[in-house]
Design a protein around this motif. Structure first.
Motif, PDB file in Angstrom:
ATOM      1  N   GLU A 267       0.831  -1.204   0.000  1.00 18.31           N
ATOM      2  CA  GLU A 267       0.000   0.000   0.000  1.00 18.31           C
ATOM      3  C   GLU A 267       0.870   1.260   0.000  1.00 18.31           C
ATOM      4  OE1 GLU A 267      -2.377   0.596   3.527  1.00 18.31           O
ATOM      5  OE2 GLU A 267      -3.037   2.542   2.792  1.00 18.31           O
ATOM      6  N   ALA A 268       2.046   1.176   0.636  1.00 16.84           N
ATOM      7  CA  ALA A 268       2.947   2.338   0.725  1.00 16.84           C
ATOM      8  C   ALA A 268       3.825   2.478  -0.524  1.00 16.84           C
ATOM      9  CB  ALA A 268       3.808   2.215   1.976  1.00 16.84           C
ATOM     10  N   GLY A 269       3.639   1.584  -1.500  1.00 17.52           N
ATOM     11  CA  GLY A 269       4.388   1.705  -2.751  1.00 17.52           C
ATOM     12  C   GLY A 269       5.706   0.943  -2.777  1.00 17.52           C
ATOM     13  N   ILE A 270       5.940   0.107  -1.760  1.00 22.63           N
ATOM     14  CA  ILE A 270       7.179  -0.688  -1.723  1.00 22.63           C
ATOM     15  C   ILE A 270       7.138  -1.747  -2.830  1.00 22.63           C
ATOM     16  CG2 ILE A 270       8.572  -2.283  -0.326  1.00 22.63           C
ATOM     17  CD1 ILE A 270       8.538   0.557   0.839  1.00 22.63           C
ATOM     18  N   GLU A 271       8.270  -1.903  -3.517  1.00 20.08           N
ATOM     19  CA  GLU A 271       8.356  -2.888  -4.606  1.00 20.08           C
ATOM     20  C   GLU A 271       9.099  -4.149  -4.184  1.00 20.08           C
ATOM     21  OE1 GLU A 271      10.401  -0.692  -7.594  1.00 20.08           O
ATOM     22  OE2 GLU A 271       8.782   0.776  -7.769  1.00 20.08           O
ATOM     23  N   THR A 272      10.167  -3.973  -3.420  1.00 14.55           N
ATOM     24  CA  THR A 272      11.025  -5.114  -3.094  1.00 14.55           C
ATOM     25  C   THR A 272      10.918  -5.454  -1.615  1.00 14.55           C
ATOM     26  OG1 THR A 272      12.529  -4.469  -4.848  1.00 14.55           O
ATOM     27  CG2 THR A 272      13.404  -5.974  -3.194  1.00 14.55           C
ATOM     28  N   MET A 273      10.514  -6.686  -1.339  1.00 13.19           N
ATOM     29  CA  MET A 273      10.323  -7.153   0.038  1.00 13.19           C
ATOM     30  C   MET A 273      11.507  -8.042   0.409  1.00 13.19           C
ATOM     31  SD  MET A 273       7.217  -5.909   0.365  1.00 13.19           S
ATOM     32  CE  MET A 273       6.032  -5.273  -0.840  1.00 13.19           C
ATOM     33  N   ILE A 274      12.211  -7.650   1.451  1.00 14.12           N
ATOM     34  CA  ILE A 274      13.398  -8.390   1.878  1.00 14.12           C
ATOM     35  C   ILE A 274      13.113  -9.007   3.249  1.00 14.12           C
ATOM     36  CG2 ILE A 274      15.864  -8.220   2.402  1.00 14.12           C
ATOM     37  CD1 ILE A 274      15.630  -5.466   0.722  1.00 14.12           C
ATOM     38  N   PHE A 275      13.085 -10.332   3.284  1.00 12.46           N
ATOM     39  CA  PHE A 275      12.777 -11.035   4.525  1.00 12.46           C
ATOM     40  C   PHE A 275      14.072 -11.554   5.133  1.00 12.46           C
ATOM     41  CE2 PHE A 275       9.215 -11.245   1.648  1.00 12.46           C
ATOM     42  CZ  PHE A 275       8.121 -10.966   2.449  1.00 12.46           C
TER      43      PHE A 275
ATOM     44  N   VAL B 109      16.987 -13.501   2.972  1.00  6.69           N
ATOM     45  CA  VAL B 109      18.364 -13.628   3.442  1.00  6.69           C
ATOM     46  C   VAL B 109      18.307 -14.187   4.865  1.00  6.69           C
ATOM     47  CG1 VAL B 109      19.250 -11.727   2.035  1.00  6.69           C
ATOM     48  CG2 VAL B 109      18.445 -11.254   4.338  1.00  6.69           C
ATOM     49  N   ARG B 110      19.355 -14.843   5.272  1.00  6.33           N
ATOM     50  CA  ARG B 110      19.327 -15.475   6.582  1.00  6.33           C
ATOM     51  C   ARG B 110      20.177 -14.745   7.603  1.00  6.33           C
ATOM     52  NH1 ARG B 110      18.280 -21.757   7.174  1.00  6.33           N
ATOM     53  NH2 ARG B 110      16.584 -21.901   5.683  1.00  6.33           N
ATOM     54  N   GLN B 111      19.599 -14.630   8.790  1.00 11.88           N
ATOM     55  CA  GLN B 111      20.378 -14.195   9.946  1.00 11.88           C
ATOM     56  C   GLN B 111      20.798 -15.488  10.636  1.00 11.88           C
ATOM     57  OE1 GLN B 111      18.200 -12.407  13.196  1.00 11.88           O
ATOM     58  NE2 GLN B 111      19.964 -11.267  13.916  1.00 11.88           N
ATOM     59  N   GLN B 112      22.079 -15.770  10.625  1.00 12.10           N
ATOM     60  CA  GLN B 112      22.514 -17.101  11.072  1.00 12.10           C
ATOM     61  C   GLN B 112      22.552 -17.264  12.582  1.00 12.10           C
ATOM     62  OE1 GLN B 112      25.975 -16.809   8.636  1.00 12.10           O
ATOM     63  NE2 GLN B 112      25.223 -18.326   7.175  1.00 12.10           N
TER      64      GLN B 112
ATOM     65  N   VAL C 108      18.803  -6.457  10.609  1.00 10.59           N
ATOM     66  CA  VAL C 108      18.680  -5.431   9.557  1.00 10.59           C
ATOM     67  C   VAL C 108      19.984  -5.344   8.757  1.00 10.59           C
ATOM     68  CG1 VAL C 108      18.403  -2.944   9.144  1.00 10.59           C
ATOM     69  CG2 VAL C 108      16.899  -4.126  10.773  1.00 10.59           C
ATOM     70  N   TRP C 109      21.100  -5.421   9.448  1.00  7.53           N
ATOM     71  CA  TRP C 109      22.422  -5.361   8.797  1.00  7.53           C
ATOM     72  C   TRP C 109      22.594  -6.506   7.784  1.00  7.53           C
ATOM     73  CZ3 TRP C 109      26.511  -8.919   9.305  1.00  7.53           C
ATOM     74  CH2 TRP C 109      27.740  -8.498   8.783  1.00  7.53           C
ATOM     75  N   CYS C 110      21.963  -7.648   8.057  1.00  6.00           N
ATOM     76  CA  CYS C 110      22.057  -8.796   7.135  1.00  6.00           C
ATOM     77  C   CYS C 110      21.514  -8.442   5.746  1.00  6.00           C
ATOM     78  CB  CYS C 110      21.307 -10.007   7.691  1.00  6.00           C
ATOM     79  SG  CYS C 110      22.112 -10.759   9.125  1.00  6.00           S
ATOM     80  N   ALA C 111      20.710  -7.381   5.625  1.00  4.05           N
ATOM     81  CA  ALA C 111      20.127  -6.989   4.329  1.00  4.05           C
ATOM     82  C   ALA C 111      20.934  -5.887   3.641  1.00  4.05           C
ATOM     83  CB  ALA C 111      18.683  -6.517   4.538  1.00  4.05           C
ATOM     84  N   ARG C 112      22.117  -5.545   4.181  1.00  2.00           N
ATOM     85  CA  ARG C 112      22.850  -4.352   3.709  1.00  2.00           C
ATOM     86  C   ARG C 112      23.154  -4.357   2.213  1.00  2.00           C
ATOM     87  NH1 ARG C 112      25.539  -8.122   5.733  1.00  2.00           N
ATOM     88  NH2 ARG C 112      27.595  -8.777   5.012  1.00  2.00           N
ATOM     89  N   ASP C 113      23.576  -5.515   1.681  1.00  4.48           N
ATOM     90  CA  ASP C 113      23.969  -5.528   0.264  1.00  4.48           C
ATOM     91  C   ASP C 113      22.759  -5.426  -0.656  1.00  4.48           C
ATOM     92  OD1 ASP C 113      26.612  -5.546   0.775  1.00  4.48           O
ATOM     93  OD2 ASP C 113      27.002  -7.606   0.109  1.00  4.48           O
TER      94      ASP C 113
END
Ligand code: G1P
Length: 288
Positions: free
Chosen positions: A47-55, A101-104, A113-118
């Motif tokens: 709804e907010a216009g986000i295109e890419t969802m990073i889990f 992406v995985r937080q190990q 959150v840092w795990c999604a940096r790249d």
């Protein structure tokens, strides 16, 4: 850059408060009425216009990936039966726009959150904590924040008032001047000891942040609870970049607790078009 294209969903938590329900099922897939918690979060982002969802996931979270995939057999069977596919709305994310992406190790929200940096790279991004179910009055919480971001840029956190005695459970804002729904953020503290909070304005898990926070998270020392805290790295941005709180217009359900989760189910079921009236009548009779 005043558009937000990417959102991070930290979903690696073990959900021990909901055992045994969460032994084999990720807590983010527990349903409120008929939608899993994480679906509310993704719908809010869409709804907010986000295109890419990073889990940001972890072990035993594979079912979240399946939830947002295509379910050929299910779609086929429903179509053959002439059943509408509305029930699957929002679950089939665009190919390439759902990233896992995985937080190990469980090292805290900041580390997750840092795990999604790249994947975030050099652009501002949103974060949504699915445990916090926020039902906006006219539009969703993140959409309300994006509207403010388009005016002031910088960093934004959602801000909600809680009773003073609850402040030790949350990230808390040290507020400056207020202008409409915007409050200047002068400081942030994670889980202050009782009686030491600078205000009763808590962070209910919605953020729009500049990418510089990732560099700060990379070297962030552990804070409250021995965990790498997002709040501590955000605090370091204050004074360097604009930082505001946005007062949310709507309701909050703390679905990280059983009480909040039960309240969310009851409140939303009471409003459901198909069963709300009957449920309300039944509840009135039950409670005398
Ligand atoms: C996290 C954040 C905290 C925030 C809270 C909202 O804490 O660290 O700042 O207020 O979520 O639910 P947690 O609940 O993971 O301890």
């Amino acid at each position: 850059e005043l558009t937000i294209r990417k959102a991070v969903f930290p979903v690696a938590g073990l959900g021990t408060r909901f055992l045994p329900a969460t032994k084999a099922v990720p807590k983010e897939l527990l349903p409120v009425v008929d939608r899993p918690l994480v679906q509310y979060a993704v719908d809010e982002a869409l709804e907010a216009g986000i295109e890419t969802m990073i889990f940001v996931t972890g072990r035993n979270k594979g079912a979240i990936e399946d939830h947002f995939d295509v379910a050929y057999e299910l779609e086929r069977i429903q179509a053959d039966r002439g059943k509408p596919l509305d029930a699957l709305k929002g679950t089939r994310l665009t190919p390439g726009n759902a990233i896992f992406v995985r937080q190990q190790e469980p090292r805290g929200l900041g580390h997750a959150v840092w795990c999604a940096r790249d994947i975030i790279g050099d652009e501002p991004f949103a974060i949504i904590l699915p445990d916090e179910l926020l039902i906006g009055r006219e539009k969703g919480c993140l959409a309300q924040m994006v509207a403010q971001y388009e005016k002031v840029g910088g960093n934004l956190v959602c801000a909600l008032e809680v009773p003073m005695e609850e402040t030790p459970s949350y990230g808390i804002i040290d507020p400056g001047a207020r202008d409409g729904v915007l409050t200047e953020v002068k400081g942030l503290v994670e889980k202050p000891k009782l009686g030491t909070a600078p205000s009763n304005l808590m962070l209910p898990g919605r953020y729009i942040l500049q990418p510089e926070v990732m560099g700060l998270l990379a070297t962030q020392e552990a804070g409250a609870g021995g965990e790498v805290q997002l709040t501590d790295s955000m605090a370091k941005l204050i004074g360097k970049q604009p930082f505001h709180g946005v007062t949310f217009d709507g309701e909050r359900f703390d679905c990280g607790s059983k009480l909040g989760f039960a309240q969310a189910n009851f409140a939303l079921a009471c409003r459901d078009a198909a069963m709300g009236a009957e449920l309300r009548g039944w509840a009135k009779a039950l409670l005398g």
